[in-house]
Design a protein around this motif. Structure first.
Motif, PDB file in Angstrom:
ATOM      1  N   LEU A 255       0.815  -1.224   0.000  1.00  0.00           N
ATOM      2  CA  LEU A 255       0.000   0.000   0.000  1.00  0.00           C
ATOM      3  C   LEU A 255       0.846   1.271   0.000  1.00  0.00           C
ATOM      4  CD1 LEU A 255      -2.804  -0.984   2.564  1.00  0.00           C
ATOM      5  CD2 LEU A 255      -3.028  -0.794   0.074  1.00  0.00           C
ATOM      6  N   THR A 256       2.170   1.098   0.091  1.00  0.00           N
ATOM      7  CA  THR A 256       3.032   2.295   0.167  1.00  0.00           C
ATOM      8  C   THR A 256       4.164   2.232  -0.850  1.00  0.00           C
ATOM      9  OG1 THR A 256       4.357   1.230   1.889  1.00  0.00           O
ATOM     10  CG2 THR A 256       2.567   2.641   2.646  1.00  0.00           C
ATOM     11  N   MET A 257       3.935   1.528  -1.963  1.00  0.00           N
ATOM     12  CA  MET A 257       4.982   1.414  -2.988  1.00  0.00           C
ATOM     13  C   MET A 257       5.294   2.800  -3.564  1.00  0.00           C
ATOM     14  SD  MET A 257       5.655  -1.935  -3.460  1.00  0.00           S
ATOM     15  CE  MET A 257       6.120  -2.282  -5.125  1.00  0.00           C
ATOM     16  N   ASP A 258       6.570   3.074  -3.737  1.00  0.00           N
ATOM     17  CA  ASP A 258       6.969   4.364  -4.314  1.00  0.00           C
ATOM     18  C   ASP A 258       6.383   4.517  -5.718  1.00  0.00           C
ATOM     19  OD1 ASP A 258       8.336   4.977  -2.085  1.00  0.00           O
ATOM     20  OD2 ASP A 258      10.334   4.557  -2.900  1.00  0.00           O
ATOM     21  N   LEU A 259       5.995   5.712  -6.063  1.00  0.00           N
ATOM     22  CA  LEU A 259       5.494   6.123  -7.384  1.00  0.00           C
ATOM     23  C   LEU A 259       4.094   5.591  -7.712  1.00  0.00           C
ATOM     24  CD1 LEU A 259       8.689   5.536  -9.596  1.00  0.00           C
ATOM     25  CD2 LEU A 259       8.056   7.601  -8.354  1.00  0.00           C
ATOM     26  N   ALA A 260       3.543   4.746  -6.841  1.00  0.00           N
ATOM     27  CA  ALA A 260       2.253   4.123  -7.174  1.00  0.00           C
ATOM     28  C   ALA A 260       1.079   4.967  -6.666  1.00  0.00           C
ATOM     29  CB  ALA A 260       2.175   2.723  -6.580  1.00  0.00           C
ATOM     30  N   ALA A 261       0.036   5.035  -7.497  1.00  0.00           N
ATOM     31  CA  ALA A 261      -1.160   5.786  -7.111  1.00  0.00           C
ATOM     32  C   ALA A 261      -2.365   4.865  -6.922  1.00  0.00           C
ATOM     33  CB  ALA A 261      -1.485   6.821  -8.189  1.00  0.00           C
ATOM     34  N   LYS A 262      -2.260   3.649  -7.464  1.00  0.00           N
ATOM     35  CA  LYS A 262      -3.430   2.755  -7.440  1.00  0.00           C
ATOM     36  C   LYS A 262      -2.983   1.318  -7.203  1.00  0.00           C
ATOM     37  CE  LYS A 262      -6.063   1.653 -11.209  1.00  0.00           C
ATOM     38  NZ  LYS A 262      -6.906   1.917 -12.358  1.00  0.00           N
ATOM     39  N   LEU A 263      -3.773   0.582  -6.432  1.00  0.00           N
ATOM     40  CA  LEU A 263      -3.534  -0.859  -6.279  1.00  0.00           C
ATOM     41  C   LEU A 263      -4.827  -1.584  -6.604  1.00  0.00           C
ATOM     42  CD1 LEU A 263      -1.662  -2.899  -3.620  1.00  0.00           C
ATOM     43  CD2 LEU A 263      -4.085  -3.393  -3.981  1.00  0.00           C
ATOM     44  N   GLU A 264      -4.724  -2.556  -7.497  1.00  0.00           N
ATOM     45  CA  GLU A 264      -5.901  -3.356  -7.839  1.00  0.00           C
ATOM     46  C   GLU A 264      -5.761  -4.748  -7.243  1.00  0.00           C
ATOM     47  OE1 GLU A 264      -7.159  -1.528 -12.144  1.00  0.00           O
ATOM     48  OE2 GLU A 264      -5.929  -3.350 -12.078  1.00  0.00           O
ATOM     49  N   PHE A 265      -6.865  -5.249  -6.689  1.00  0.00           N
ATOM     50  CA  PHE A 265      -6.855  -6.597  -6.112  1.00  0.00           C
ATOM     51  C   PHE A 265      -8.245  -7.189  -6.332  1.00  0.00           C
ATOM     52  CE2 PHE A 265      -6.906  -9.212  -1.960  1.00  0.00           C
ATOM     53  CZ  PHE A 265      -6.318 -10.304  -2.576  1.00  0.00           C
ATOM     54  N   GLY A 266      -8.304  -8.381  -6.895  1.00  0.00           N
ATOM     55  CA  GLY A 266      -9.611  -8.935  -7.253  1.00  0.00           C
ATOM     56  C   GLY A 266     -10.170  -9.964  -6.305  1.00  0.00           C
ATOM     57  N   HIS A 267      -9.399 -10.358  -5.279  1.00  0.00           N
ATOM     58  CA  HIS A 267      -9.839 -11.511  -4.495  1.00  0.00           C
ATOM     59  C   HIS A 267      -9.833 -11.280  -2.994  1.00  0.00           C
ATOM     60  CE1 HIS A 267     -10.095 -14.008  -8.026  1.00  0.00           C
ATOM     61  NE2 HIS A 267      -8.912 -13.570  -8.399  1.00  0.00           N
ATOM     62  N   ALA A 268     -10.320 -10.135  -2.566  1.00  0.00           N
ATOM     63  CA  ALA A 268     -10.404  -9.895  -1.120  1.00  0.00           C
ATOM     64  C   ALA A 268     -11.666 -10.559  -0.574  1.00  0.00           C
ATOM     65  CB  ALA A 268     -10.451  -8.402  -0.846  1.00  0.00           C
ATOM     66  N   ALA A 269     -11.587 -10.942   0.707  1.00  0.00           N
ATOM     67  CA  ALA A 269     -12.777 -11.463   1.383  1.00  0.00           C
ATOM     68  C   ALA A 269     -13.639 -10.286   1.823  1.00  0.00           C
ATOM     69  CB  ALA A 269     -12.356 -12.291   2.593  1.00  0.00           C
ATOM     70  N   ILE A 270     -14.912 -10.559   2.048  1.00  0.00           N
ATOM     71  CA  ILE A 270     -15.816  -9.528   2.578  1.00  0.00           C
ATOM     72  C   ILE A 270     -15.264  -8.976   3.902  1.00  0.00           C
ATOM     73  CG2 ILE A 270     -18.008  -9.439   3.851  1.00  0.00           C
ATOM     74  CD1 ILE A 270     -18.691  -9.022   1.128  1.00  0.00           C
ATOM     75  N   ASP A 271     -14.705  -9.889   4.725  1.00  0.00           N
ATOM     76  CA  ASP A 271     -14.182  -9.478   6.037  1.00  0.00           C
ATOM     77  C   ASP A 271     -12.647  -9.366   5.998  1.00  0.00           C
ATOM     78  OD1 ASP A 271     -13.708 -12.157   5.683  1.00  0.00           O
ATOM     79  OD2 ASP A 271     -14.390 -12.793   7.666  1.00  0.00           O
ATOM     80  N   GLU A 272     -12.090  -8.974   4.864  1.00  0.00           N
ATOM     81  CA  GLU A 272     -10.629  -8.900   4.699  1.00  0.00           C
ATOM     82  C   GLU A 272     -10.030  -8.006   5.790  1.00  0.00           C
ATOM     83  OE1 GLU A 272      -9.065 -10.666   2.053  1.00  0.00           O
ATOM     84  OE2 GLU A 272      -7.333 -10.175   3.274  1.00  0.00           O
ATOM     85  N   PRO A 273      -9.096  -8.528   6.564  1.00  0.00           N
ATOM     86  CA  PRO A 273      -8.580  -7.735   7.695  1.00  0.00           C
ATOM     87  C   PRO A 273      -7.857  -6.455   7.286  1.00  0.00           C
ATOM     88  CG  PRO A 273      -8.034 -10.060   7.947  1.00  0.00           C
ATOM     89  CD  PRO A 273      -8.605  -9.907   6.573  1.00  0.00           C
ATOM     90  N   VAL A 274      -7.465  -6.311   6.024  1.00  0.00           N
ATOM     91  CA  VAL A 274      -6.749  -5.080   5.644  1.00  0.00           C
ATOM     92  C   VAL A 274      -7.612  -3.842   5.900  1.00  0.00           C
ATOM     93  CG1 VAL A 274      -7.445  -4.981   3.192  1.00  0.00           C
ATOM     94  CG2 VAL A 274      -5.231  -4.072   3.893  1.00  0.00           C
ATOM     95  N   GLN A 275      -8.926  -4.056   5.946  1.00  0.00           N
ATOM     96  CA  GLN A 275      -9.820  -2.918   6.230  1.00  0.00           C
ATOM     97  C   GLN A 275      -9.496  -2.278   7.570  1.00  0.00           C
ATOM     98  OE1 GLN A 275     -14.025  -4.110   4.411  1.00  0.00           O
ATOM     99  NE2 GLN A 275     -12.999  -5.849   5.327  1.00  0.00           N
ATOM    100  N   GLN A 276      -8.922  -3.080   8.498  1.00  0.00           N
ATOM    101  CA  GLN A 276      -8.564  -2.521   9.809  1.00  0.00           C
ATOM    102  C   GLN A 276      -7.205  -1.828   9.793  1.00  0.00           C
ATOM    103  OE1 GLN A 276      -8.506  -5.960  12.407  1.00  0.00           O
ATOM    104  NE2 GLN A 276      -9.927  -6.912  10.984  1.00  0.00           N
ATOM    105  N   LEU A 277      -6.401  -2.099   8.755  1.00  0.00           N
ATOM    106  CA  LEU A 277      -5.035  -1.558   8.749  1.00  0.00           C
ATOM    107  C   LEU A 277      -4.953  -0.180   8.121  1.00  0.00           C
ATOM    108  CD1 LEU A 277      -2.994  -4.708   7.587  1.00  0.00           C
ATOM    109  CD2 LEU A 277      -3.446  -3.933   9.918  1.00  0.00           C
ATOM    110  N   VAL A 278      -5.967   0.198   7.359  1.00  0.00           N
ATOM    111  CA  VAL A 278      -5.886   1.472   6.649  1.00  0.00           C
ATOM    112  C   VAL A 278      -6.623   2.556   7.440  1.00  0.00           C
ATOM    113  CG1 VAL A 278      -5.711   0.309   4.427  1.00  0.00           C
ATOM    114  CG2 VAL A 278      -7.967   1.007   5.264  1.00  0.00           C
ATOM    115  N   THR A 279      -6.250   3.799   7.174  1.00  0.00           N
ATOM    116  CA  THR A 279      -6.929   4.874   7.909  1.00  0.00           C
ATOM    117  C   THR A 279      -8.210   5.312   7.207  1.00  0.00           C
ATOM    118  OG1 THR A 279      -5.392   6.355   6.806  1.00  0.00           O
ATOM    119  CG2 THR A 279      -4.921   5.830   9.098  1.00  0.00           C
ATOM    120  N   THR A 280      -8.301   5.049   5.885  1.00  0.00           N
ATOM    121  CA  THR A 280      -9.479   5.491   5.133  1.00  0.00           C
ATOM    122  C   THR A 280     -10.047   4.317   4.333  1.00  0.00           C
ATOM    123  OG1 THR A 280      -8.292   7.585   4.880  1.00  0.00           O
ATOM    124  CG2 THR A 280     -10.308   7.335   3.599  1.00  0.00           C
TER     125      THR A 280
END
Ligand SMILES: CC(C)(COP(=O)(O)OP(=O)(O)OC[C@H]1O[C@@H](n2cnc3c(N)ncnc32)[C@H](O)[C@@H]1OP(=O)(O)O)[C@@H](O)C(=O)NCCC(=O)NCCS
Length: 405
Positions: A255-280
């Motif tokens: 989520l913090t790769m240099d020069l990157a503005a967008k990350l695409e991911f097609g296979h997250a779970a509904i309850d994917e824990p990354v939702q807790q790691l981000v501020t927004t």
């Protein structure tokens, strides 16, 4: 008189089989040795009209995680009908025969279009989520990792090190398909023609304090610039890490790769824990759609093979137009999530009735049975039975399929 026959495929059908399916899906499939080795002709069906193949389907021999267990599941794929032969019942004949013949107690598939498979008793059992993450908004900033904590693996070393991690994900979360050695080879194959203008696949791994790999991510990048500056894209294919420290470090890195503005991911779970790691979390830009569909082909075995979240003792009446041997009343008993379940036929009165479609939808623990009672698709006969069944069939971690097969 249907004007076509359906038969089991043979090794010699390989090229024609995939030419037909590729034509139906509008892409040119390349015949190759790996594909040939993985074909399993005895698990493939073809519809033929005057010796020409006009329809295909096949089942892959793979296992699948279900609540509390990993079980054999017929992984149905390559469903295709020649464009000139559509809407004459070719697919229907192929699917009906396939469902009657598969030896596994469940069949699973990804549907190209959600309108197709309900009529055959498949229920949408897992929601998948795709992300289009706005990396400029999502936060938080990168954290420093210890030296050697993150590194890249060469593809030659990958399958052996990654396979145990996929197995541990199967023990943790329902809906995850297992991979054989050949399956891993195909999954990690990286032909330049398949990259869609992105970089070669990177295999990022996380290591614990002892140097053991305990998490991985497969991703590609794509350089891009727009009027406001760097706007590169990260395309995440798969991220597997059960250990919280590995999960957190891999996601934070991506989520913090240099020069990157967008990350695409097609296979997250509904309850994917990354939702807790981000501020927004809204910057994840989530879109939900059906992922895995489940068809129960043998009620006794299927219900006995999974576990149940709370104790249950209920009689369930199942209707099944396509596999009449499946229809009837079943007593399901289990003592909670750690106990093996029992399912047997009974003449006792039903506490609950439904069709095999709702049973498939609820099978992985991701669709509450009560949801279907609201539209009359599940009927409660004994007060309290719906609440108990909904709790028992549910599972604390929601199912997700991490690979379209
Ligand atoms: C989808 C496909 C396999 C259907 O084959 P077909 O032989 O025309 O299907 P059938 O004639 O057996 O149709 C059975 C029923 O499904 C319906 N149906 C077929 N394709 C459908 C679709 N894409 N969406 C919704 N319903 C569909 C038909 O209208 C028919 O309905 P009915 O029973 O109410 O009349 C074929 O059109 C195809 O190959 N499409 C492109 C590849 C593809 O999408 N494959 C599925 C991969 S998961």
């Amino acid at each position: 008189m249907t004007g076509f026959d359906v038969r089991t495929a043979t090794t010699e059908d390989y090229e024609e089989f995939f030419a037909l399916f590729g034509g139906a899906m509008m892409f040119d499939m390349q015949a190759d040795d790996l594909g040939r080795q993985m074909f399993e002709p005895d698990r493939a069906l073809v519809a033929v009209d005057s010796d020409e193949i006009i329809g295909t389907t096949r089942a892959l021999t793979r296992d699948l995680s279900v609540p509390g267990a990993v079980v054999p599941a017929a992984h149905v794929t390559a469903v295709g009908v020649k464009p000139t032969h559509r809407r004459r019942g070719v697919m229907s004949e192929l699917i009906r025969r396939q469902l009657r013949e598969v030896p596994e107690a469940i069949a699973v598939l990804w549907a190209s279009e959600p309108g197709i498979y309900g009529r055959f008793g498949y229920g949408a059992a897992a929601w998948g989520t795709s992300y289009e993450v706005d990396l400029n908004r999502v936060g938080p900033p990168a954290v420093r990792t210890r030296p050697g904590e993150l590194s890249e693996l060469a593809v030659e070393d990958a399958a052996k090190q990654l396979a145990p991690l996929l197995r541990s994900l199967q023990e943790h979360r329902p809906g995850v398909s297992g991979r054989t050695e050949l399956g891993w080879q195909r999954h990690l194959r990286d032909k330049p023609d398949d990259r869609g203008g992105k970089t070669a696949r990177r295999i990022l791994v996380h290591r614990d304090e002892t140097g053991e790999v305990d998490g991985y991510a497969l991703y590609r990048g794509k350089m891009n610039w727009d009027a406001s500056g760097p706007a590169s894209e990260v395309s995440l294919q798969e991220l597997v890490a059960i250990e919280p420290s590995a999960y957190q470090a891999l996601w934070q890195h991506l989520l913090t790769m240099d020069l990157a503005a967008k990350l695409e991911f097609g296979h997250a779970a509904i309850d994917e824990p990354v939702q807790q790691l981000v501020t927004t979390p809204t910057a994840l830009n989530r879109r939900v759609s059906e992922s895995l569909w489940v068809r129960v082909t043998d009620v006794v075995r299927a219900l006995g093979e999974r576990r149940y979240a709370v104790p249950v003792d209920l009689v369930i009446e199942v209707a099944d137009d396509l596999i009449p041997a499946n229809a009837g009343r079943y007593r399901l008993t289990a003592d909670g999530p750690l106990a093996e379940a029992r399912c047997e036929r009974t003449e006792d009165a039903a506490d609950l009735s439904l069709t095999v479609t709702e049973l498939g939808a609820a099978y992985l623990g991701g669709r509450p049975l009560a949801e279907f009672a609201a539209t009359g698709r599940v009927t409660e006969h004994t007060p309290g039975a719906l609440a108990t069944a909904t709790a028992a069939f549910g599972w604390p971690i929601l199912p997700v399929s991490i690979e379209i097969f």
